[in-house]
Design an enzyme around this catalytic site. Structure first.
Site, short mmCIF file in Angstrom:
data_model
loop_
_atom_site.label_atom_id
_atom_site.label_comp_id
_atom_site.label_asym_id
_atom_site.label_seq_id
_atom_site.Cartn_x
_atom_site.Cartn_y
_atom_site.Cartn_z
N ASP A 79 57.47 -40.27 25.83
CA ASP A 79 56.23 -40.04 25.08
C ASP A 79 55.83 -41.19 24.16
O ASP A 79 55.21 -40.99 23.12
CB ASP A 79 56.31 -38.74 24.25
CG ASP A 79 56.61 -37.54 25.13
OD1 ASP A 79 56.17 -37.54 26.29
OD2 ASP A 79 57.28 -36.60 24.64
N LYS A 101 53.04 -44.49 27.29
CA LYS A 101 53.01 -45.25 28.56
C LYS A 101 51.68 -45.08 29.29
O LYS A 101 51.10 -46.03 29.78
CB LYS A 101 54.17 -44.81 29.47
CG LYS A 101 55.54 -45.04 28.85
CD LYS A 101 56.65 -44.44 29.69
CE LYS A 101 56.68 -42.93 29.69
NZ LYS A 101 57.08 -42.32 28.43
N GLY A 153 54.43 -36.33 31.08
CA GLY A 153 53.06 -36.00 30.67
C GLY A 153 52.48 -37.26 30.07
O GLY A 153 52.88 -37.67 28.98
N HIS A 154 51.60 -37.93 30.81
CA HIS A 154 51.05 -39.22 30.36
C HIS A 154 49.59 -39.03 29.97
O HIS A 154 48.75 -38.70 30.82
CB HIS A 154 51.21 -40.28 31.46
CG HIS A 154 52.65 -40.60 31.74
ND1 HIS A 154 53.05 -41.53 32.66
CD2 HIS A 154 53.80 -40.13 31.18
CE1 HIS A 154 54.38 -41.60 32.66
NE2 HIS A 154 54.85 -40.75 31.78
N GLN A 159 59.48 -40.91 31.31
CA GLN A 159 60.53 -40.67 30.32
C GLN A 159 60.82 -41.97 29.53
O GLN A 159 59.94 -42.80 29.42
CB GLN A 159 61.81 -40.12 30.99
CG GLN A 159 61.65 -38.69 31.52
CD GLN A 159 60.97 -38.61 32.87
OE1 GLN A 159 61.37 -39.27 33.81
NE2 GLN A 159 59.94 -37.80 32.98
P1 GDP Z 1 53.62 -41.02 27.48
O1 GDP Z 1 54.38 -39.87 28.05
O2 GDP Z 1 54.52 -42.18 27.16
O3 GDP Z 1 52.46 -41.44 28.32
O4 GDP Z 1 53.03 -40.53 26.08
P2 GDP Z 1 52.32 -39.10 25.79
O5 GDP Z 1 50.99 -39.09 26.41
O6 GDP Z 1 53.25 -37.99 26.13
O7 GDP Z 1 52.27 -39.13 24.22
C1 GDP Z 1 51.61 -40.13 23.52
C2 GDP Z 1 50.57 -39.47 22.60
O8 GDP Z 1 50.14 -40.37 21.61
C3 GDP Z 1 49.31 -39.06 23.35
O9 GDP Z 1 48.77 -37.91 22.73
C4 GDP Z 1 48.38 -40.26 23.14
O10 GDP Z 1 47.00 -39.91 23.23
C5 GDP Z 1 48.75 -40.66 21.74
N1 GDP Z 1 48.64 -42.09 21.43
C6 GDP Z 1 48.90 -43.15 22.25
N2 GDP Z 1 48.82 -44.30 21.54
C7 GDP Z 1 48.49 -43.98 20.28
C8 GDP Z 1 48.29 -44.73 19.07
O11 GDP Z 1 48.43 -45.96 19.04
N3 GDP Z 1 47.98 -44.02 17.95
C9 GDP Z 1 47.86 -42.68 17.94
N4 GDP Z 1 47.57 -42.07 16.80
N5 GDP Z 1 48.05 -41.93 19.05
C10 GDP Z 1 48.38 -42.57 20.20
P1 IMO Z 2 57.17 -38.75 29.58
O1 IMO Z 2 57.08 -39.50 30.90
C1 IMO Z 2 59.78 -36.77 26.70
C2 IMO Z 2 63.25 -34.60 28.28
C3 IMO Z 2 63.26 -33.09 28.16
C4 IMO Z 2 64.76 -32.86 28.06
C5 IMO Z 2 65.34 -33.90 29.00
C6 IMO Z 2 65.64 -33.38 30.40
O2 IMO Z 2 55.98 -37.96 29.24
O3 IMO Z 2 57.64 -39.68 28.50
P2 IMO Z 2 64.15 -32.69 32.49
O4 IMO Z 2 63.01 -31.75 32.62
O5 IMO Z 2 63.84 -34.09 32.87
O6 IMO Z 2 65.39 -32.19 33.17
O7 IMO Z 2 64.51 -32.71 30.92
O8 IMO Z 2 64.37 -34.93 29.09
N1 IMO Z 2 62.04 -35.16 28.96
C7 IMO Z 2 61.07 -35.82 28.33
N2 IMO Z 2 60.87 -36.05 27.01
N3 IMO Z 2 58.91 -37.26 27.60
C8 IMO Z 2 59.11 -37.06 28.92
O9 IMO Z 2 58.35 -37.66 29.87
C9 IMO Z 2 60.20 -36.27 29.34
N4 IMO Z 2 60.67 -35.85 30.54
C10 IMO Z 2 61.80 -35.19 30.29
O10 IMO Z 2 62.57 -32.67 27.02
O11 IMO Z 2 65.21 -33.16 26.76
MG MG Z 3 54.66 -37.82 27.69
#
Ligand code: GDP
Ligand code: IMO
Ligand code: MG
Length: 434
Positions: A16, A19, A43-44, A233
């Site tokens: 998270d 990416k 979840g991207h 991840q």
């Molecule tokens: P990913 O799994 O690495 O793609 O990241 P996620 O989408 O799960 O979580 C990143 C969260 O931070 C999302 O809600 C984005 O919209 C938000 N986000 C990304 N970059 C920034 C930033 O520079 N500032 C803030 N405030 N939010 C951001």
């Molecule tokens: P993105 O790509 C954050 C965590 C789960 C759990 C562990 C194992 O959005 O960064 P799994 O379902 O893979 O067997 O869970 O890994 N986990 C993540 N945490 N971002 C993710 O993906 C994750 N995918 C799995 O919360 O601790």
């Molecule tokens: Mg994510």
């Protein structure tokens, strides 16, 4: 045209990191965007204008009409979730069949994999991993046990028999675990209903270009096409280098690109490491810099730190530099990208872990899981910048205290930060930050 290399984007904390946003931002520089591991546990989030969209299986280049997106052999696909993702894209006017190719060697997550994931977590009780319950662990287990189903199998005349055989094997296992299969639900629906949707999703998958993507990608490099590999991840969740056993079941580190796409190590170019200016973690496992106080809550609320896949509240804490140095090392990170510092705009002080001690002794290396639960953290405290970062589009517009903070991170990691994200939107990005 000369042969190109594959650039890679990896989360180098616990996932998270942002990416999705950065892949979407960098996509215009590339011809092909390829996912190489993980599955719908990811979840991207992408944000542009009024649109906020979360992708799970589909690469984050999908909103760029002239790009090819590839789901590589290392990825897991749940046909039901995949179908939901393609439906959502079509509602937005994007036809994924025109922009995406899928590996015939990518494995399928069956509905019964999801039930097994739930059953195994239940059995672990307090020691549960906190899995996303998307069936990731059981599906990768079947892959390595050499009994999984692959996307290529859906074109076989015997697909229905193969599916039934593996499903029945899973049902037997579930029975042994004392799991109540009859009453089982997946995503709030009886599992048979989920299965019907999954089978409809298989039909949807059949409409895609399913190929040996390793040939496609290697040829593309020969032809001078630029490829960006999108990690899911983060490195601290890697099956080998993460805080085992509280990890996911795939290689989330740079080496995962080679096995997950079928490209040689010599083909890897830049390795971008994305990190947040603080840390978050979803699920169980050690987190030495975790905050259980008002500051932690502030990070959660201001940073909207709730899972993009499960909606769970993310655990929050200060930046962990020893962990970052470790993941920079195992990945060979060449460029750093820092996200979400804007969340700390109003903090009077900002802290970062610089070292760990155990029984009064400084630790040289990043500790293993058991040790990291017992370590004391040594923090460096820096003055906050106390002004909004989000309007900045150029490094010159950044406050001095923030510039000092990033040069401190640069010294601690031995790398310069090349991109700084100051908000969730595509536009809220400072390129060539140093
Ligand atoms: P990913 O799994 O690495 O793609 O990241 P996620 O989408 O799960 O979580 C990143 C969260 O931070 C999302 O809600 C984005 O919209 C938000 N986000 C990304 N970059 C920034 C930033 O520079 N500032 C803030 N405030 N939010 C951001
Ligand atoms: P993105 O790509 C954050 C965590 C789960 C759990 C562990 C194992 O959005 O960064 P799994 O379902 O893979 O067997 O869970 O890994 N986990 C993540 N945490 N971002 C993710 O993906 C994750 N995918 C799995 O919360 O601790
Ligand atoms: Mg994510």
């Amino acid at each position: 045209m000369s042969k190109t290399k594959i650039d890679v984007i990896l989360g180098i904390q616990w996932g998270d990191e942002g990416k999705g946003k950065i892949v979407d931002v960098l996509a215009p520089r590339y011809d092909i965007i390829a996912r190489f591991q993980g599955g719908p546990n990811a979840g991207h989030t992408l944000k542009f204008g009024d649109v906020t969209h979360v992708l799970h299986t589909i690469p984050s280049g999908i909103f760029h009409a002239d790009k090819v997106n590839v789901i590589g052999n290392g990825v897991l696909i749940d046909a039901c979730i995949f179908c939901r993702e393609t439906d959502a894209l079509r509602r937005m006017g994007v036809e994924p069949r025109e922009r995406m190719k899928i590996s015939d060697k990518a494995h399928l997550i069956l509905p019964t994999h999801r039930m097994l994931d739930a059953a195994l977590e239940q059995r672990k009780g307090a020691k549960k991993i906190g899995s996303t319950v998307k069936g990731i662990g059981p599906a990768y287990t079947d892959k390595t046990a050499r009994c999984g189903l692959r996307v290529g199998d859906i074109f076989s005349a015997f697909f229905a028999q193969k599916y039934e055989a593996l499903k029945n094997e899973h049902l037997l296992q579930l029975e042994q675990y004392g799991f109540d299969v009859e009453e089982a639900r997946i995503e709030d629906m009886p599992w048979r209903e989920y299965e019907a949707r999954w089978l409809a999703g298989v039909e949807e998958l059949r409409g895609f270009e399913v190929i040996s993507t390793e040939f496609y990608l290697n040829r593309a490099m020969e032809q001078g096409k630029k490829i960006l590999a999108e990690g899911a991840q983060g490195s601290m969740l890697d099956i080998d280098f993460g805080s085992y056993p509280f990890v996911t079941s795939s290689s989330t580190t740079a080496s995962g690109v080679c096995v997950g796409l079928g490209v040689p190590p010599s083909a890897i170019g830049k390795v971008y490491g994305i990190f947040k200016a603080y840390c978050t973690r979803v699920g169980s496992g050690p987190f030495p810099t975790e905050l259980h106080d008002g500051t932690g809550e502030l990070l959660r609320q201001k940073g909207h730190e709730f899972g993009a896949t499960t909606g769970r509240a993310r655990r929050t804490g200060w930046l962990d530099l020893p962990a970052l140095r470790y993941t920079i090392m195992v990945n060979g990170i060449t460029d750093l990208i820092m996200m979400k510092a804007d969340v700390m705009d109003e903090f009077p002080v900002v802290k970062a872990a610089v070292a760990y001690t155990l029984d009064g002794k400084m630790l040289e290396a990043y500790p293993d899981t058991d040790t990291s639960e017992k370590v004391e953290v040594v923090y460096k405290e820096l003055p906050g910048w106390r002004s909004p970062l989000s309007p900045a589009r150029h490094q010159d517009q950044l406050p001095q205290a923030f510039k000092d903070y990033i040069s401190f991170i640069g010294k601690q990691t031995g790398l310069e930060i090349s991109i700084i994200s100051v908000g969730p939107d595509r536009d809220e990005t400072i390129m060539n930050a140093q």
